[in-house]
Enzyme design. Structure first.
Site, PDB file in Angstrom:
ATOM      1  N   HIS A  11       1.626  -4.373   9.095  1.00 11.07           N
ATOM      2  CA  HIS A  11       3.428  -4.148   8.721  1.00 11.07           C
ATOM      3  C   HIS A  11       3.915  -2.775   9.776  1.00 11.07           C
ATOM      4  CE1 HIS A  11       2.694  -4.986   4.356  1.00 11.07           C
ATOM      5  NE2 HIS A  11       1.231  -4.138   4.243  1.00 11.07           N
ATOM      6  N   HIS A  55       1.020  -0.790   0.125  1.00  8.16           N
ATOM      7  CA  HIS A  55      -0.153  -0.079   0.047  1.00  8.16           C
ATOM      8  C   HIS A  55       1.106   1.355   0.022  1.00  8.16           C
ATOM      9  CE1 HIS A  55      -3.152  -2.646   0.966  1.00  8.16           C
ATOM     10  NE2 HIS A  55      -4.146  -1.401   0.786  1.00  8.16           N
TER      11      HIS A  55
END
Length: 271
Positions: free
Chosen positions: A235, A193
């Site tokens: 993440h 992303h």
């Protein structure tokens, strides 16, 4: 003199230590000495044969073992620094994972953070680009949209390849969603992303005429989408930062291989 000799002999007879059962205490028997000496010789010969039977490689390995242990016990400065930074990254990422699950401090905002992450997903952007490409009637618009589609496809392939090589997992044990499996975004490093929104924001800033407030909002959107992946526990911080770097590099790559209007028209006609 003759009288003293019988007396000394009588003393020797009366001395208890001179008896046969006590002789071994004072003077070891010859048989025992011989057996001991023979066993020593045999053990010495066996040790010499064992020393000769050992290969030079084994001797070198035995000599190198202490050095290897010292290397393991005393790592280099680079190794210590890298492990320290890695530990800090993991600790800070777990602290910022405030929406990792429902029981987290910001667990109620998890749905909103996930919705923000969907705005930076690859599948909606590819589908939207294809729809705009079909409805576009200008050559300039088709050229920009075709190169944008190329950039999105390159982003998915590059990020998927890097993630397969690194195979780093996130700070929390969170299973990827269906859209993540479709874009092969299943590992943590680098953040897909983050790379996508960095590439898109740079692409729009260069090829679209936008007002200054829109430019600021575009940059803020990219930052929010990137760090929302840390908040939901998918993440680490370094994954997102590296994703921003890879996104910029992908934009530079697309600029180098930019397709001209004629090439785009040829591809559109084939499609």
């Amino acid at each position: 003199m003759p009288a003293s000799q019988p007396r000394s002999r009588a003393r020797d007879r009366n001395n208890v230590l001179n008896r046969a059962e006590f002789l071994s205490l004072n003077q070891p028997l010859k048989g025992n000495q011989e057996s001991r000496s023979s066993s020593r010789k045999q053990s010495g010969q066996a040790g010499a044969a064992g020393a000769q039977s050992t290969n030079p490689k084994e001797r070198r390995q035995s000599q190198q073992l202490p050095e290897e242990d010292c290397m393991q016990l005393n790592p280099s400065f680079k190794g210590i620094a890298f492990n320290s930074l890695l530990a800090i990254d993991i600790c800070m990422s777990k602290r910022l994972g405030v929406c990792a699950n429902r029981a987290s401090s910001w667990g109620g905002a998890r749905s909103m953070i996930n919705l923000l992450g969907i705005t930076g997903h690859g599948i909606p952007w590819i589908a939207g680009t294809l729809i705009c490409l079909v409805k576009s009637s200008t050559l300039a618009g088709q050229e920009v949209l075709m190169n944008l589609l190329l950039a999105l496809l390159l982003d998915i392939m590059i990020v998927a390849g890097l993630q397969k090589l690194a195979k780093r997992k996130g700070p929390y044990d969170i299973n990827p969603g269906l859209l993540d499996y479709l874009t092969m975004d299943t590992y943590a490093f680098p953040a897909g992303h983050a790379s996508r929104v960095a590439m898109l924001s740079k692409f729009f800033l260069n090829h679209l005429v936008l007002a200054i407030p829109l430019r600021i909002l575009l940059v803020l959107w990219a930052l929010c989408v990137g760090f929302s992946r840390v908040m939901i526990g998918r993440h680490h911080i370094t994954d997102v930062l590296s994703g921003f770097v890879f996104g910029y590099l992908q934009f530079r790559l697309v600029e180098l291989i930019w397709m001209s209007s004629n090439t785009c028209q040829m591809l559109i006609s084939i499609w």
